[in-house]
Scaffold this motif. Structure first.
Motif: not given
Length: 176
Positions: A41-42, A51-61, A69-70, A88-91
């Protein structure tokens, strides 16, 4: 009298060989690594992306940044790479630490809120902890761990330092 023994020995040998071949083949199937596809994501200069990652972590780029990320976080860790700046707001997942890799440092968390600024063209990279705790490892000194508490910030030089062997890198930890 010898033929039944030879016949049964032959069938036993065939049965055992087939079992061994199937067993070894099954082990080879399990041992093969699973291909994991990556997402990139760029953001362009002047824009942001969430972006919401597969584990639910939210990232504002933030602007002019790139996150890799995978598709799935397989294995014992959740790892991403960052160039630029992201919030980052990590689950929370105590059993699977979340690790952000940048050029100058790696940041390990269990579940927390923080900001990372690691633009490759800038002279410094920084991590600012908002809530929780993070462990920072400098890429130039991977055996040293630095723990940050809420409201602390670490700033690390991105420039190659002219230094003696075993000299510690110049860095700052500030409470803001």
């Amino acid at each position: 009298y010898r033929r039944p023994i030879v016949k049964s020995s032959f069938f036993a040998l065939v049965f055992i060989s087939a079992f061994v071949i199937l067993f070894l083949r099954e082990k080879q199937t399990i041992a093969r690594p699973v291909a994991v596809s990556e997402n990139n994501v760029s953001t362009r200069p002047g824009s942001k992306s969430q972006v919401t990652l597969p584990d639910g972590t939210t990232v504002i780029l933030n602007a002019d940044s790139k996150l890799t990320y995978p598709d799935n976080f397989l294995g014992e860790t959740r790892e991403v790479s960052l160039e630029g700046e992201a919030y980052f707001n990590v689950t929370h997942n105590k059993k699977k630490p979340f690790i952000i890799h940048t050029k100058a440092m790696d940041i390990k968390v269990l579940g927390t809120v923080f900001n990372v600024k690691a633009y490759p063209q800038e002279s410094t990279s920084e991590a600012t902890l908002i809530k929780g705790s993070i462990e920072v490892t400098l890429t130039s000194h991977s055996n040293e761990k630095i723990m940050l508490k809420p409201s602390e910030k670490i700033t690390v030089s991105n420039l190659p330092l002219l230094k003696k062997q075993n000299e510690k890198p110049k860095m700052g930890i500030n409470a803001e």
